[in-house]
Design a protein around this motif. Structure first.
Motif, PDB file in Angstrom:
ATOM      1  N   ASP A  93      11.443 -49.431  10.521  1.00 18.14           N
ATOM      2  CA  ASP A  93      10.313 -48.505  10.421  1.00 18.14           C
ATOM      3  C   ASP A  93      10.679 -47.113  10.937  1.00 18.14           C
ATOM      4  O   ASP A  93      10.306 -46.099  10.335  1.00 18.14           O
ATOM      5  N   ASP A  94      11.381 -47.068  12.058  1.00 14.75           N
ATOM      6  CA  ASP A  94      11.726 -45.779  12.653  1.00 14.75           C
ATOM      7  C   ASP A  94      12.685 -44.971  11.790  1.00 14.75           C
ATOM      8  O   ASP A  94      12.769 -43.750  11.927  1.00 14.75           O
ATOM      9  N   ALA A  95      13.413 -45.646  10.905  1.00 16.28           N
ATOM     10  CA  ALA A  95      14.412 -44.953  10.079  1.00 16.28           C
ATOM     11  C   ALA A  95      13.831 -44.420   8.767  1.00 16.28           C
ATOM     12  O   ALA A  95      14.475 -43.606   8.094  1.00 16.28           O
ATOM     13  N   ILE A  96      12.629 -44.852   8.404  1.00 11.97           N
ATOM     14  CA  ILE A  96      12.094 -44.499   7.087  1.00 11.97           C
ATOM     15  C   ILE A  96      11.918 -42.997   6.920  1.00 11.97           C
ATOM     16  O   ILE A  96      12.393 -42.404   5.941  1.00 11.97           O
ATOM     17  N   ALA A  97      11.223 -42.349   7.866  1.00 12.54           N
ATOM     18  CA  ALA A  97      10.937 -40.924   7.720  1.00 12.54           C
ATOM     19  C   ALA A  97      12.223 -40.102   7.622  1.00 12.54           C
ATOM     20  O   ALA A  97      12.329 -39.195   6.788  1.00 12.54           O
ATOM     21  N   HIS A  98      13.203 -40.420   8.451  1.00  9.58           N
ATOM     22  CA  HIS A  98      14.463 -39.678   8.427  1.00  9.58           C
ATOM     23  C   HIS A  98      15.203 -39.889   7.112  1.00  9.58           C
ATOM     24  O   HIS A  98      15.728 -38.934   6.521  1.00  9.58           O
ATOM     25  N   LEU A  99      15.212 -41.122   6.631  1.00  9.67           N
ATOM     26  CA  LEU A  99      15.889 -41.418   5.372  1.00  9.67           C
ATOM     27  C   LEU A  99      15.186 -40.722   4.211  1.00  9.67           C
ATOM     28  O   LEU A  99      15.853 -40.182   3.315  1.00  9.67           O
TER      29      LEU A  99
END
Length: 261
Positions: free
Chosen positions: A74-80
């Motif tokens: 979840d934490d990686a979604i926005a950055h990706l």
């Protein structure tokens, strides 16, 4: 009924959900062209299983895939999402239970396919038994994604972002927190030289009853009965484990608050 042509899919991620969904899409006739992971070795491991190309660079993603599946934390979604090229033409989909569809707002065709299940890539799970929660924009994208999901998970259903968040929280209580309580039980018995399998019958009975009834109607135990002496004895026994004491007290209060009149 919506008839789907085989799709060319790019998988972004190489962990538990990525592995299961890649195999599922492949099993119903879709093609996995690429697997992306920040760790090239991880990407290569999954890619080798499904006959795909591995990459560790978002700049090397093919722009012509029909669907880009973001199966990352979840934490990686926005950055990706911020890193993804603007040239991508296919639908962009994430798999998170707690992340709004709006996180993908810059993509014209976007969606979510969330499995309320604890998946581990090295352990087989029967995806046909899992009700995948599906959301999409515009409606044609949602229709398409739901039809795709129902090919390998027939009970998949439409679910908006708020409903999906509630489902995710409920799944955390039912699975993650329950499993943590199992671990506490394991450690309690182990410390006294008792095997954990002594609890297998009651664990199985509890789950079976909960599947057939509203859980509070089958609640038993000292908290429900108001057995104060027993509760105090339990708390004294685990007094050196402050976290366990807090959990015991909070769950005792929760049970008492749900007591049927």
């Amino acid at each position: 009924m919506l008839v789907l042509e085989p799709m060319n899919i790019t998988i972004l991620g190489s962990g538990n959900v990525a592995t299961h969904l890649a195999k599922a899409f492949l099993s119903v006739g879709h093609h996995i062209g690429q697997v992306y992971s920040r760790d090239l070795g991880h990407a290569q491991t999954l890619a080798s299983l499904i006959g795909a190309q591995a990459t560790a660079s978002v700049t090397k993603l093919h722009a012509d895939a029909d669907l880009y599946l973001l199966a990352v934390t979840d934490d990686a979604i926005a950055h990706l999402v911020d890193e993804l090229p603007h040239t991508l033409r296919g639908m962009v989909v994430h798999c998170s239970g707690a992340t709004d569809l709006d996180y993908l707002a810059r993509f014209p065709r976007r969606g979510v396919i969330y499995p309320p299940q604890s998946l581990q890539k090295d352990i087989y799970s029967e995806l046909a038994d899992i009700p995948f929660a599906v959301e999409g924009h515009p409606k044609s994208a949602e229709d398409e994604l739901l039809a795709m999901a129902r090919k390998f998970a027939p009970t998949s259903f439409r679910c908006n972002s708020r409903q999906r968040l509630a489902l995710h929280i409920a799944a955390v209580f039912a699975n993650n927190f329950t499993n943590s309580l199992f671990q506490i039980s394991y450690e309690l018995l182990q410390a006294e030289g008792l095997p954990f399998d002594l609890l297998h019958p009651i664990m199985q009975e509890t789950v079976q009853k909960a599947l057939q009834h509203e859980p509070r109607t089958i609640q038993t135990g000292p908290a429900l009965r108001g057995d104060k002496l027993t509760i105090e004895k339990h708390l004294q026994f685990i007094s050196k484990k402050s976290n366990w004491v807090k959990i015991y007290q909070q769950l005792t209060e929760e049970i008492r608050s749900k007591k049927l009149n």
